[in-house]
Structures are given as structure tokens and as C-alpha cells.
Design a protein around this motif. Structure first.
Motif, PDB file in Angstrom:
ATOM      1  N   ARG A 168       2.278  14.807   0.989  1.00 32.36           N
ATOM      2  CA  ARG A 168       2.062  13.534   0.311  1.00 32.36           C
ATOM      3  C   ARG A 168       0.844  12.819   0.861  1.00 32.36           C
ATOM      4  O   ARG A 168       0.057  12.239   0.113  1.00 32.36           O
ATOM      5  CB  ARG A 168       3.319  12.661   0.497  1.00 32.36           C
ATOM      6  N   ASP A 169       0.675  12.861   2.207  1.00 34.83           N
ATOM      7  CA  ASP A 169      -0.480  12.173   2.800  1.00 34.83           C
ATOM      8  C   ASP A 169      -1.792  12.849   2.403  1.00 34.83           C
ATOM      9  O   ASP A 169      -2.833  12.186   2.294  1.00 34.83           O
ATOM     10  CB  ASP A 169      -0.334  12.145   4.318  1.00 34.83           C
ATOM     11  N   THR A 207      -2.780  11.556  -1.002  1.00 39.08           N
ATOM     12  CA  THR A 207      -2.951  10.107  -1.112  1.00 39.08           C
ATOM     13  C   THR A 207      -4.302   9.714  -0.553  1.00 39.08           C
ATOM     14  O   THR A 207      -4.689  10.179   0.530  1.00 39.08           O
ATOM     15  CB  THR A 207      -1.837   9.386  -0.336  1.00 39.08           C
ATOM     16  N   PRO A 208      -5.071   8.859  -1.218  1.00 38.71           N
ATOM     17  CA  PRO A 208      -6.374   8.422  -0.703  1.00 38.71           C
ATOM     18  C   PRO A 208      -6.220   7.711   0.638  1.00 38.71           C
ATOM     19  O   PRO A 208      -5.193   7.072   0.916  1.00 38.71           O
ATOM     20  CB  PRO A 208      -6.888   7.484  -1.797  1.00 38.71           C
ATOM     21  N   ASP A 209      -7.292   7.819   1.470  1.00 42.13           N
ATOM     22  CA  ASP A 209      -7.249   7.194   2.789  1.00 42.13           C
ATOM     23  C   ASP A 209      -7.166   5.686   2.702  1.00 42.13           C
ATOM     24  O   ASP A 209      -6.511   5.036   3.532  1.00 42.13           O
ATOM     25  CB  ASP A 209      -8.497   7.609   3.596  1.00 42.13           C
ATOM     26  N   LEU A 210      -7.817   5.102   1.696  1.00 40.05           N
ATOM     27  CA  LEU A 210      -7.788   3.648   1.559  1.00 40.05           C
ATOM     28  C   LEU A 210      -6.370   3.152   1.270  1.00 40.05           C
ATOM     29  O   LEU A 210      -5.921   2.145   1.838  1.00 40.05           O
ATOM     30  CB  LEU A 210      -8.739   3.223   0.439  1.00 40.05           C
ATOM     31  N   GLN A 211      -5.634   3.867   0.439  1.00 35.35           N
ATOM     32  CA  GLN A 211      -4.249   3.465   0.131  1.00 35.35           C
ATOM     33  C   GLN A 211      -3.352   3.634   1.349  1.00 35.35           C
ATOM     34  O   GLN A 211      -2.484   2.794   1.609  1.00 35.35           O
ATOM     35  CB  GLN A 211      -3.728   4.305  -1.042  1.00 35.35           C
ATOM     36  N   LEU A 212      -3.565   4.713   2.104  1.00 37.88           N
ATOM     37  CA  LEU A 212      -2.774   4.897   3.319  1.00 37.88           C
ATOM     38  C   LEU A 212      -3.055   3.817   4.355  1.00 37.88           C
ATOM     39  O   LEU A 212      -2.150   3.328   5.043  1.00 37.88           O
ATOM     40  CB  LEU A 212      -3.053   6.274   3.924  1.00 37.88           C
ATOM     41  N   HIS A 231      -4.086   0.720   3.750  1.00 42.57           N
ATOM     42  CA  HIS A 231      -3.423  -0.515   3.318  1.00 42.57           C
ATOM     43  C   HIS A 231      -1.930  -0.466   3.608  1.00 42.57           C
ATOM     44  O   HIS A 231      -1.325  -1.453   4.045  1.00 42.57           O
ATOM     45  CB  HIS A 231      -3.651  -0.730   1.815  1.00 42.57           C
ATOM     46  N   HIS A 232      -1.326   0.677   3.392  1.00 38.47           N
ATOM     47  CA  HIS A 232       0.106   0.806   3.616  1.00 38.47           C
ATOM     48  C   HIS A 232       0.455   0.648   5.099  1.00 38.47           C
ATOM     49  O   HIS A 232       1.397  -0.078   5.450  1.00 38.47           O
ATOM     50  CB  HIS A 232       0.573   2.180   3.104  1.00 38.47           C
ATOM     51  N   GLU A 288     -15.205  -0.928   2.594  1.00 38.59           N
ATOM     52  CA  GLU A 288     -15.712  -1.911   1.632  1.00 38.59           C
ATOM     53  C   GLU A 288     -16.929  -2.632   2.185  1.00 38.59           C
ATOM     54  O   GLU A 288     -17.855  -2.967   1.480  1.00 38.59           O
ATOM     55  CB  GLU A 288     -14.603  -2.884   1.290  1.00 38.59           C
TER      56      GLU A 288
END
Length: 333
Positions: free
Chosen positions: A261-262, A265-270, A272-273, A330
Motif C-alpha cells: 500500500r505504501d 501511495t504518493p509520498d506527499l499523501q503519506l 500528510h498522513h 511545495e
């Protein structure tokens, strides 16, 4: 006001006596025709209940029933009124109107109403609560004068045959008041014997000499139901096991692990999580001890993983925090 009559020292009324009261706002009637074996004295207890004042009154009515010594009326006929209920024909004034209507087609000086019976007591159906639909009443009328020609035509066998065929029949409607709608197909003489049903004649399927029926036992073959029992039990069990194996494979063998799953999943979403989880844990720790220094995560720009502090990018004296980058990616973009 409601009334509840009963025979004294008994819970119900005698078998020949009827009671009817539709609603508490209508009159109540006791009516019936006793038989010769009912002769004697009886006491009827009537309990009246006032539902508004909650008052109860009980009164006893004594009936002295004497055998009728007068000869029976030789000519009797029963009419069925389709547009009347039994309580509507019980008043004396209505009975006089009905006798006057019958006298127009059966001239008789001593016309007498012998019995009044509700159609429900004869097995009739309760009508729908629609305007114009009534239960129906049977009225037995007798006289010592022979029937008129009109009544004889209506009660003839030819007319009864037309009733069964639902064709046009001879009736006396033109001489009956419009208040009473008579069903001429149900006109009946009580003294006329009813047609007897012939007894069934014995045939091939009925034993003539009696006795018990012994079926031939030689033609019956024994059968083993063990195989059928196994098939009936094993087939559902095997199907249930197969479905259980398929369900277990889907739930346990095809699950996506955390690593897989990791990877997708994009690094940016991980990032933030994980940041949300860390901030939640830090706030929970602060709730236990409020004397700790200000957390680093509350600074304008702080990377929790690297620990680097970076100056904010917003303009001086600007309160718009939507332009503050959340991650390093960003800021570099």
C-alpha cells in the motif's frame, strides 16, 4: 349510552332473543320469536352505561311467554329486503308501512308479520362501509287469505328457474313502495319442503359389501434410501465448504499489505498522513501535562522529520496562511 342485556343469572341472552345497538347514539332493540318449548317466565337484566357521566343503571324486564293457541296462518311467505337493516324495520311504524305495501299486491285484512331475521343470522356477509349498502332483512308475513296471482307467478318454478339463469323474471315491483326493495329471487314459502339431494349411488369406487381395503403387497418393491440420504446431506455440505474456501482466499490471500500500500501511495499523501498522526499524539501528550514548552509543530514552518526551521514565505503583517507551504516539496516548487 350503551345497553348490555342478559338473562338473569346467565351471561348471555336466550337462544331465541336477539339484541342490536349499532352505536351509543342510536336506540337499542330486543327482538325475537320464541318457540313453544320456550314458554314460561324469564327475567332479562339490562345494564345501561352513560359514557359521559360514567353512571350505571340496571333494570329487570320480566317476559311472560305463553303458548300460542291460535291456529297457524295457512299462507305464509318470506320477503328479503335488500335496502334495509334489521333495526330499521323493527319500529312499529315501519312494519305498518311494509304491511300496507304488501297489501297492495296481496289483499288481506289480517296480514301479520310472523318473524323478522337479519341476513347476518342466515349466513350473510357484512357489507362494506359504503353509503347505500345494507345487511338485508328477512320478513315472514302470514295471512289466512290465499296468495294473489302476482305472488303465485313470482313463486312459480319457472320464475325460480329464470332467477338461476339471471334472466328477466315476473315481479311485483310496480305495486311495492320504493322504500322497500324486495329481492324476488329469494321469495320463499316456509311450509314448502326444500328439495332433497339424492343420495350417491354406489359405483366402482365404492365397496358394495363393506370391509377393509387390502392393497396388493406383492407389486410393491422395497427401496433403499441410504444413497438418497447421503446425496441430500453431502451436496449442501460440499457447496458450503467450497464457498468457505473461496471466501477465505479472497479475505486472507489477496489482501494488500502495508508495504504494497505504501509503495502505491504518493509520498506527499503519506507525509500528510504521518503529520496528522504525530500532531494528534503530541496534542494528547500536552493534555496530560500543560507545563511543557511550546511544541515545534506549531511554528510557521517546521519539518517534523528533519527538524529544520524555515522562515515563512508570506508577506509581513499578512494573515493569509493559505499561502504557507506545508511541505518542502511545495516550497521548492
Amino acid at each position: 349510552m350503551t345497553f348490555h342485556p342478559k338473562l338473569q343469572n346467565f351471561p348471555d341472552l336466550p337462544r331465541w332473543l336477539r339484541f342490536i345497538q349499532r352505536t351509543p347514539y342510536q336506540s337499542a332493540f330486543l327482538y325475537g320469536n320464541p318457540m313453544p318449548e320456550d314458554a314460561g317466565q324469564m327475567t332479562i337484566e339490562v345494564t345501561a352505561l352513560n359514557r359521559r357521566a360514567y353512571e350505571t343503571v340496571r333494570q329487570r324486564i320480566i317476559f311472560n311467554i305463553q303458548p300460542d293457541t291460535a291456529p297457524a296462518l295457512p299462507y305464509q311467505v318470506e320477503f328479503f329486503l335488500k335496502n334495509q337493516d334489521v333495526e330499521e324495520v323493527l319500529p312499529t311504524a315501519v312494519q305498518e308501512k311494509f304491511k300496507n305495501a304488501i297489501e297492495s299486491l296481496w289483499p288481506s285484512a289480517n296480514l301479520k308479520i310472523v318473524n323478522i331475521t337479519s341476513a347476518l343470522d342466515r349466513g350473510g356477509r357484512v357489507p362494506l362501509p359504503l353509503p347505500g349498502l345494507k345487511e338485508g332483512v328477512y320478513i315472514l308475513v302470514g295471512s289466512s287469505v290465499p296468495f294473489s296471482k302476482c305472488l303465485e307467478e313470482v313463486m312459480s318454478e319457472e320464475n325460480q328457474r329464470r332467477c338461476k339463469l339471471q334472466s328477466s323474471l315476473n315481479s311485483c315491483n310496480y305495486t311495492i313502495s320504493s322504500q322497500f326493495l324486495v329481492d324476488w329471487c329469494k321469495l320463499r314459502q316456509p311450509d314448502k319442503p326444500l328439495p332433497t339431494v339424492p343420495a350417491p349411488t354406489p359405483g366402482d369406487g365404492i365397496l358394495k359389501d363393506g370391509g377393509e381395503y387390502n392393497p396388493p403387497a406383492e407389486s410393491l418393491k422395497s427401496r433403499d434410501f441410504y444413497t438418497d440420504h447421503l446425496v441430500t446431506m453431502l451436496v449442501p455440505i460440499l457447496l458450503a465448504l467450497l464457498l468457505l474456501i473461496i471466501l477465505a482466499y479472497i479475505m486472507f490471500c489477496r489482501r494488500e499489505g502495508l508495504e504494497k500500500r505504501d509503495e502505491r501511495t504518493p509520498d506527499l499523501q503519506l507525509f500528510h498522513h504521518h503529520t496528522i498522526q504525530d500532531n494528534y499524539s503530541e496534542l494528547r501528550n500536552m493534555a496530560d501535562n500543560r507545563e511543557v514548552p511550546r511544541p515545534l509543530s506549531t511554528l510557521p514552518m517546521f519539518n517534523l522529520r528533519t527538524g529544520d526551521r524555515m522562515p515563512p514565505l508570506q508577506q509581513p503583517f499578512s494573515t493569509d496562511s493559505s499561502r504557507v507551504p506545508l511541505v518542502m516539496a511545495e516550497q521548492q516548487a
